[in-house]
Design a protein around this motif. Sequence first.
Motif, PDB file in Angstrom:
ATOM      1  N   PHE A  39       0.826  -1.215   0.000  1.00 27.24           N
ATOM      2  CA  PHE A  39       0.000   0.000   0.000  1.00 27.24           C
ATOM      3  C   PHE A  39       0.856   1.259   0.000  1.00 27.24           C
ATOM      4  O   PHE A  39       0.507   2.240  -0.669  1.00 27.24           O
ATOM      5  CB  PHE A  39      -0.981  -0.008   1.168  1.00 27.24           C
ATOM      6  N   GLN A  40       1.983   1.248   0.717  1.00 29.14           N
ATOM      7  CA  GLN A  40       2.870   2.412   0.681  1.00 29.14           C
ATOM      8  C   GLN A  40       3.291   2.700  -0.753  1.00 29.14           C
ATOM      9  O   GLN A  40       3.242   3.849  -1.216  1.00 29.14           O
ATOM     10  CB  GLN A  40       4.120   2.170   1.539  1.00 29.14           C
ATOM     11  N   ASN A  41       3.692   1.653  -1.473  1.00 29.05           N
ATOM     12  CA  ASN A  41       4.121   1.821  -2.864  1.00 29.05           C
ATOM     13  C   ASN A  41       2.970   2.290  -3.751  1.00 29.05           C
ATOM     14  O   ASN A  41       3.156   3.161  -4.607  1.00 29.05           O
ATOM     15  CB  ASN A  41       4.700   0.510  -3.403  1.00 29.05           C
ATOM     16  N   GLN A  42       1.787   1.734  -3.554  1.00 26.69           N
ATOM     17  CA  GLN A  42       0.634   2.130  -4.353  1.00 26.69           C
ATOM     18  C   GLN A  42       0.252   3.588  -4.100  1.00 26.69           C
ATOM     19  O   GLN A  42      -0.085   4.317  -5.039  1.00 26.69           O
ATOM     20  CB  GLN A  42      -0.562   1.216  -4.059  1.00 26.69           C
ATOM     21  N   PHE A  43       0.314   4.007  -2.843  1.00 27.73           N
ATOM     22  CA  PHE A  43      -0.034   5.396  -2.514  1.00 27.73           C
ATOM     23  C   PHE A  43       0.975   6.359  -3.134  1.00 27.73           C
ATOM     24  O   PHE A  43       0.594   7.397  -3.681  1.00 27.73           O
ATOM     25  CB  PHE A  43      -0.107   5.601  -1.001  1.00 27.73           C
ATOM     26  N   ILE A  44       2.250   6.005  -3.060  1.00 22.21           N
ATOM     27  CA  ILE A  44       3.284   6.845  -3.672  1.00 22.21           C
ATOM     28  C   ILE A  44       3.039   6.975  -5.165  1.00 22.21           C
ATOM     29  O   ILE A  44       3.041   8.084  -5.715  1.00 22.21           O
ATOM     30  CB  ILE A  44       4.695   6.282  -3.402  1.00 22.21           C
TER      31      ILE A  44
ATOM     32  N   HIS B 252      -8.198   4.732  -8.581  1.00 15.98           N
ATOM     33  CA  HIS B 252      -8.260   5.212  -7.199  1.00 15.98           C
ATOM     34  C   HIS B 252      -9.341   4.471  -6.415  1.00 15.98           C
ATOM     35  O   HIS B 252      -9.114   4.052  -5.279  1.00 15.98           O
ATOM     36  CB  HIS B 252      -8.516   6.709  -7.139  1.00 15.98           C
ATOM     37  N   ASN B 253     -10.503   4.308  -7.014  1.00 20.48           N
ATOM     38  CA  ASN B 253     -11.593   3.606  -6.330  1.00 20.48           C
ATOM     39  C   ASN B 253     -11.222   2.162  -6.020  1.00 20.48           C
ATOM     40  O   ASN B 253     -11.545   1.648  -4.941  1.00 20.48           O
ATOM     41  CB  ASN B 253     -12.875   3.672  -7.157  1.00 20.48           C
ATOM     42  N   GLU B 254     -10.532   1.500  -6.944  1.00 23.57           N
ATOM     43  CA  GLU B 254     -10.087   0.127  -6.702  1.00 23.57           C
ATOM     44  C   GLU B 254      -9.088   0.068  -5.550  1.00 23.57           C
ATOM     45  O   GLU B 254      -9.181  -0.793  -4.669  1.00 23.57           O
ATOM     46  CB  GLU B 254      -9.479  -0.472  -7.963  1.00 23.57           C
ATOM     47  N   LEU B 255      -8.121   0.992  -5.555  1.00 20.80           N
ATOM     48  CA  LEU B 255      -7.124   1.021  -4.484  1.00 20.80           C
ATOM     49  C   LEU B 255      -7.777   1.339  -3.144  1.00 20.80           C
ATOM     50  O   LEU B 255      -7.482   0.698  -2.127  1.00 20.80           O
ATOM     51  CB  LEU B 255      -6.030   2.044  -4.796  1.00 20.80           C
TER      52      LEU B 255
ATOM     53  N   GLU C 142      -9.627  -1.741  -1.942  1.00 25.95           N
ATOM     54  CA  GLU C 142      -8.660  -2.745  -1.480  1.00 25.95           C
ATOM     55  C   GLU C 142      -8.101  -2.360  -0.107  1.00 25.95           C
ATOM     56  O   GLU C 142      -7.991  -3.200   0.790  1.00 25.95           O
ATOM     57  CB  GLU C 142      -7.531  -2.878  -2.505  1.00 25.95           C
ATOM     58  N   PHE C 143      -7.777  -1.083   0.052  1.00 20.57           N
ATOM     59  CA  PHE C 143      -7.221  -0.632   1.328  1.00 20.57           C
ATOM     60  C   PHE C 143      -8.256  -0.740   2.450  1.00 20.57           C
ATOM     61  O   PHE C 143      -7.944  -1.182   3.552  1.00 20.57           O
ATOM     62  CB  PHE C 143      -6.697   0.797   1.234  1.00 20.57           C
ATOM     63  N   HIS C 144      -9.482  -0.378   2.178  1.00 20.69           N
ATOM     64  CA  HIS C 144     -10.511  -0.433   3.214  1.00 20.69           C
ATOM     65  C   HIS C 144     -10.808  -1.876   3.640  1.00 20.69           C
ATOM     66  O   HIS C 144     -11.051  -2.131   4.813  1.00 20.69           O
ATOM     67  CB  HIS C 144     -11.781   0.294   2.780  1.00 20.69           C
ATOM     68  N   ARG C 145     -10.725  -2.803   2.694  1.00 16.59           N
ATOM     69  CA  ARG C 145     -10.869  -4.224   3.049  1.00 16.59           C
ATOM     70  C   ARG C 145      -9.703  -4.656   3.941  1.00 16.59           C
ATOM     71  O   ARG C 145      -9.899  -5.344   4.933  1.00 16.59           O
ATOM     72  CB  ARG C 145     -10.961  -5.095   1.802  1.00 16.59           C
ATOM     73  N   PHE C 146      -8.495  -4.233   3.580  1.00 17.29           N
ATOM     74  CA  PHE C 146      -7.317  -4.543   4.390  1.00 17.29           C
ATOM     75  C   PHE C 146      -7.434  -3.931   5.778  1.00 17.29           C
ATOM     76  O   PHE C 146      -7.170  -4.590   6.789  1.00 17.29           O
ATOM     77  CB  PHE C 146      -6.059  -4.019   3.688  1.00 17.29           C
ATOM     78  N   GLU C 147      -7.843  -2.681   5.807  1.00 22.39           N
ATOM     79  CA  GLU C 147      -7.968  -1.934   7.072  1.00 22.39           C
ATOM     80  C   GLU C 147      -9.008  -2.591   7.997  1.00 22.39           C
ATOM     81  O   GLU C 147      -8.799  -2.677   9.214  1.00 22.39           O
ATOM     82  CB  GLU C 147      -8.367  -0.501   6.735  1.00 22.39           C
ATOM     83  N   SER C 148     -10.089  -3.050   7.443  1.00 21.91           N
ATOM     84  CA  SER C 148     -11.148  -3.624   8.269  1.00 21.91           C
ATOM     85  C   SER C 148     -10.887  -5.080   8.651  1.00 21.91           C
ATOM     86  O   SER C 148     -11.621  -5.661   9.427  1.00 21.91           O
ATOM     87  CB  SER C 148     -12.504  -3.510   7.564  1.00 21.91           C
ATOM     88  N   TYR C 149      -9.831  -5.669   8.092  1.00 21.64           N
ATOM     89  CA  TYR C 149      -9.486  -7.057   8.371  1.00 21.64           C
ATOM     90  C   TYR C 149      -8.929  -7.236   9.763  1.00 21.64           C
ATOM     91  O   TYR C 149      -8.868  -8.346  10.283  1.00 21.64           O
ATOM     92  CB  TYR C 149      -8.501  -7.572   7.315  1.00 21.64           C
TER      93      TYR C 149
END
Length: 125
Positions: free
Chosen positions: A55-60, A111-114, A117-124
């Motif tokens: 996610f760090q790489n994707q955000f960058i 952006h919506n896909e990322l 994906e991040f929100h699924r990771f965050e809520s895991y």
Amino acid sequence: MEVPAQSTDIQAQFSTWKEEVDNVRSSLRTMRGKLQEIATSPQANNERSMAIEHFQNQFIRQLEVADEMYHDLKQSAKHMGYGNPAIVHHDRPVDDINSLQDRMQVFHKLHNELAGEFHRFESYD
């Protein structure tokens, strides 16, 4: 979404798109802050560390794309406003409004896909 034909409509469209890019930048900064919290949490194990790095790489990268998009929108708006031909980048076309519209659609989709994906990771947690 249909592209406006009048130059004032086109300028308004550019302004709207620049605002949308700014909103994506803000969203990415928020997600990056949440990612930092996750990275420093006690649950950060090897598997989560790999996802955190992903996610760090994707955000960058997405922030870089947002910067390119914003720059291209500004330059195209300026050139179209003066009646000059728009700039053409071989790697990212800005030669006409339709190309920019297509790029904005892809920009939003990625952006919506990322974000999803991040929100699924965050809520895991």
